[in-house]
Design a protein around this motif. Structure first.
Motif, short mmCIF file in Angstrom:
data_model
loop_
_atom_site.label_atom_id
_atom_site.label_comp_id
_atom_site.label_asym_id
_atom_site.label_seq_id
_atom_site.Cartn_x
_atom_site.Cartn_y
_atom_site.Cartn_z
N ASN A 1 0.82 -1.22 0.00
CA ASN A 1 0.00 0.00 0.00
C ASN A 1 0.85 1.27 0.00
OD1 ASN A 1 -2.66 -1.21 0.15
ND2 ASN A 1 -2.10 -1.85 2.21
N VAL A 2 2.10 1.14 -0.35
CA VAL A 2 3.04 2.27 -0.33
C VAL A 2 3.06 2.96 -1.68
CG1 VAL A 2 5.50 2.88 -0.16
CG2 VAL A 2 4.47 1.27 1.48
N THR A 3 3.16 4.30 -1.63
CA THR A 3 3.40 5.09 -2.84
C THR A 3 4.70 5.86 -2.67
OG1 THR A 3 1.04 5.37 -3.32
CG2 THR A 3 2.56 6.97 -4.30
N GLY B 1 2.64 -0.11 5.48
CA GLY B 1 1.36 0.55 5.70
C GLY B 1 0.90 1.36 4.51
N ARG B 2 -0.11 2.19 4.77
CA ARG B 2 -0.61 3.11 3.74
C ARG B 2 0.23 4.39 3.81
NH1 ARG B 2 -5.43 1.34 1.67
NH2 ARG B 2 -6.36 -0.40 2.81
N THR B 3 1.42 4.28 3.27
CA THR B 3 2.41 5.35 3.39
C THR B 3 2.67 5.97 2.03
OG1 THR B 3 3.49 4.36 5.31
CG2 THR B 3 4.81 5.86 3.99
N THR B 4 2.69 7.30 2.02
CA THR B 4 3.04 8.06 0.82
C THR B 4 4.31 8.85 1.10
OG1 THR B 4 0.72 8.27 0.15
CG2 THR B 4 2.29 9.83 -0.81
N GLY C 1 6.25 4.00 8.39
CA GLY C 1 4.88 3.54 8.17
C GLY C 1 4.48 2.34 8.99
N ASN D 1 -6.80 1.05 8.02
CA ASN D 1 -6.88 2.18 7.09
C ASN D 1 -6.27 3.47 7.61
OD1 ASN D 1 -8.22 0.65 5.13
ND2 ASN D 1 -10.19 0.98 6.13
N THR E 1 -2.87 6.12 7.92
CA THR E 1 -1.89 6.54 6.92
C THR E 1 -0.72 7.30 7.53
OG1 THR E 1 -3.04 8.61 6.47
CG2 THR E 1 -3.67 6.71 5.14
N THR F 1 2.16 5.25 11.41
CA THR F 1 0.89 5.72 10.87
C THR F 1 0.01 6.24 12.00
OG1 THR F 1 -0.03 3.49 11.03
CG2 THR F 1 0.97 4.12 8.93
N SER G 1 -4.22 9.72 10.63
CA SER G 1 -3.12 10.09 9.76
C SER G 1 -2.00 10.79 10.52
CB SER G 1 -3.61 11.02 8.64
OG SER G 1 -2.61 11.22 7.67
#
Length: 272
Positions: free
Chosen positions: A37-39, A54-57, A71, A83, A85, A102, A110
């Motif tokens: 889920n990484v960008t 995690g949901r890491t940008t 993350g 969910n 971030t 996160t 977040s």
């Protein structure tokens, strides 16, 4: 399936899980692990042995050094791990062993890091923190959950910041300080327990603040913290007098804002 730009360079000994998004010019060095889920935006560099979960940008141009774990789940005992971030801005430098968690569902979900910030070795950003732009966190700095750090603040080595504490823009926190109360913008805090010890005049000068303005802020600081009333009463009383000084108004707005923590002052935390 991962979305990996053609110009990205992924070392054969790195792991990029299916679902990850990897931008143009990204470098993922040996023994790195990038979660599903990484960008990673354009020109991010993971040097080696970096874990991003995690949901890491991660914003464009950010560099992350070996042994950083970015993350990971919140270390809150009540964290549901659903969910949440971590958002990291552009052109940050994250040195060896840094950890960033996160957020938590219970508190907005977040953790947010601004642009152009520097995190030196083994510093820690906990769940639901807000870290501004151009911040410097030196080695072994520890932010507990829900901490807010303003733009251009400097947190020196080994300092610890209590949960829900605010540190204002251009504030300076000395090494090994224990930050248990909010630190005003342009303030300087030192010690354990931390005591407000004046204004960050060096930081203001480097930021191009005119000397006459610095003297004005000093007068306001004295009126706020040495006046006859409480800090908030003194701050409210001088607002009209200093309405044309941007820096003083920033301090007054910070003092007037709701907060879970009390305000640091020249006397709070001193013994006797």
């Amino acid at each position: 399936m991962s979305m990996i730009a053609a110009s990205a360079r992924i070392h054969p000994m790195a792991v990029v899980e299916d679902g990850a998004v990897v931008g143009e010019g990204v470098v993922v060095g040996p023994f790195c692990h990038v979660g599903s889920n990484v960008t990673l935006h354009d020109n991010v560099e993971l040097i080696s042995h970096v874990v991003v979960l995690g949901r890491t940008t991660v914003g464009a141009g950010t560099r992350i050094f070996p042994s950083a774990v970015i993350g990971g789940d919140s270390q809150s005992a009540r964290h549901s791990a659903v969910n949440t971030t971590l958002i990291i801005g552009r052109n940050c430098t994250i040195r060896e062993g840094v950890t960033m968690n996160t957020g938590t569902v219970e508190h907005g979900g977040s953790t947010v890091i601004g642009d152009n910030s520097l995190f030196l070795a083994y510093s820690h950003v906990a769940h639901d923190c807000r870290v501004g732009n151009n911040v410097i966190m030196s080695n072994n700095v520890m932010l507990a959950g829900h901490v807010s750090i303003g733009d251009h603040a400097i947190i020196s080595g080994g300092a610890a910041v209590h949960q829900f504490t605010r540190v204002g823009k251009y504030a300076f926190v000395g090494g090994l300080s224990a930050v248990s109360y909010d630190v005003i913008p342009y303030g300087m805090l030192n010690g354990n327990p931390g005591v407000l010890s004046g204004l960050n005049v060096v930081g203001m000068t480097r930021a191009g603040v005119d000397r006459a303005v610095i003297h004005t802020v000093r007068r306001a600081y004295k009126a706020i913290f040495e006046g006859a009333g409480s800090i908030r009463e003194n701050a409210a009383k001088i607002r009209d007098e200093y309405s044309d000084c941007e820096q003083v108004i920033e301090i007054l707005d910070f003092i007037a804002a709701e907060s879970d923590r009390a305000l640091s002052s020249p006397s709070r935390g001193q013994k006797g």
